[in-house]
Write an enzyme that holds these catalytic residues in place. Structure first.
Site, short mmCIF file in Angstrom:
data_model
loop_
_atom_site.label_atom_id
_atom_site.label_comp_id
_atom_site.label_asym_id
_atom_site.label_seq_id
_atom_site.Cartn_x
_atom_site.Cartn_y
_atom_site.Cartn_z
N LYS A 219 0.90 -2.97 -7.08
CA LYS A 219 0.98 -3.73 -5.83
C LYS A 219 -0.44 -4.38 -5.74
CE LYS A 219 2.92 0.47 -5.08
NZ LYS A 219 4.38 0.05 -5.29
N HIS B 140 5.60 -1.71 -11.13
CA HIS B 140 5.32 -0.77 -10.09
C HIS B 140 4.07 -1.13 -9.18
CE1 HIS B 140 4.75 3.04 -7.32
NE2 HIS B 140 5.98 2.71 -7.11
N LYS C 32 -1.71 6.38 -2.29
CA LYS C 32 -2.14 7.07 -3.49
C LYS C 32 -3.57 6.96 -4.06
CE LYS C 32 2.15 5.10 -3.97
NZ LYS C 32 3.08 6.14 -4.30
N HIS D 71 2.53 7.03 2.07
CA HIS D 71 2.50 6.38 0.92
C HIS D 71 1.46 6.15 -0.07
CE1 HIS D 71 4.23 3.01 -1.62
NE2 HIS D 71 4.94 3.82 -2.00
N ASP E 28 -6.70 -17.59 -4.69
CA ASP E 28 -7.64 -18.38 -5.13
C ASP E 28 -8.62 -17.62 -6.09
OD1 ASP E 28 -6.61 -20.20 -3.41
OD2 ASP E 28 -8.21 -20.04 -1.99
N ASP F 161 -15.78 13.94 -6.10
CA ASP F 161 -17.03 14.39 -5.68
C ASP F 161 -17.94 13.36 -4.67
OD1 ASP F 161 -17.07 16.77 -7.24
OD2 ASP F 161 -17.81 15.71 -9.02
#
Length: 284
Positions: A204, A202, A26, A24, A209, A31
């Protein structure tokens, strides 16, 4: 250009089980000098052309030694996909570290079912246990296990401002139905649940703090906690946290607060569906 499926060369049983042990992550490495980590996939839905309309997501751009850490995670996945190991199997990549001003401190945190210690779950609990002012979490899928939920509740009991931001519209109906059943566990402890209204959220992201922020691919569900291979950038930086705080405040302004009363006013049939969906939470 080479394209390889993560589990495509495994034997028949491995391919059957890949739903529960999928990659999962991404990430993009350019370079060996720049890397990107976050929730975004490559698809037409990110142009607002899918059924859910506008997609709200977050990526972080990295430079310096963290790029090599990200590249190592990619190579581990590439070798798994290619059924190879050792120096001869490695593609020719750049490993020289590009000098950069030391303006941020961060950790690249890969996690997955091969972990000796569940890295993402452990990180979430550690953040919750360390929070003193705020713990804001943006996730499209909120179906936590008992350990994570207990840590969130304990933080709220210490008067930490604990907020969960999820999408109003859902792309996985079972996950959305299951998440309603957590309202009592949240509301009783003063944990706020917010529903993003502008489109499909979508991203995450976690903000603890004014000290630590995370941006990555891991959600708050059992797949990300135990079954999927994920990657997260854990950033220890007041300046970066200030940017994340401003970003999340903007997202909250496009959201509405959900409460236990909203769920209690639902029909008995709807509540039954939610509780049935909750039974499937471990494999959602």
């Amino acid at each position: 250009m080479n394209i390889e499926p993560f589990n495509g060369k495994r034997h028949f049983l491995s391919n059957i089980l890949r739903l529960n042990f999928r990659n999962h992550r991404k990430l993009v490495v350019v370079d060996g000098s720049t890397a990107f980590i976050g929730g975004m996939n490559i698809g037409r839905e990110y142009l607002g052309k899918g059924a859910l309309g506008y997609w709200r997501d977050t990526f972080v751009q990295l430079e310096g030694p963290s790029v090599q850490q990200t590249q190592i995670s990619f190579l581990e996945d590439w070798n798994w996909a290619m059924l190879k190991c050792g120096p001869s199997s490695l593609p020719r990549l750049r490993w020289e570290i590009t000098p950069q001003p030391e303006d941020e401190t961060l950790l690249i945190l890969p996690s997955g079912p091969a972990d000796v210690i569940p890295a993402w779950k452990t990180a979430l609990i550690a953040l919750a246990n360390s929070a003193t002012r705020r713990l804001w979490i943006a996730t499209p899928y909120f179906v936590p296990d008992e350990g994570v939920m207990a840590a969130l509740q304990a933080a709220a009991l210490r008067n930490v401002d604990v907020r969960i931001l999820r999408p109003e519209r859902a792309d996985h109906i079972l996950v959305k139905l299951s998440s309603f059943t957590f309202l009592r566990d949240l509301d009783t402890y003063g944990i706020q649940l917010w529903a993003y209204q502008k489109g499909f959220l979508h991203q995450k992201v976690v903000l603890m703090d004014d000290d630590i922020a995370t941006v990555g691919t891991a959600n708050l569900d059992n797949r990300s906690l135990a079954l999927n291979f994920e990657i997260t950038a854990v950033i220890h930086s007041p300046s970066a946290c200030a940017e994340v705080k401003a970003m999340l405040e903007q997202d909250f302004s496009s959201s509405k607060r959900e409460s236990l009363a909203d769920y209690n006013n639902k029909s008995l049939g709807f509540k039954m569906l939610c509780n049935l969906a909750r039974l499937t939470a471990p494999v959602q």
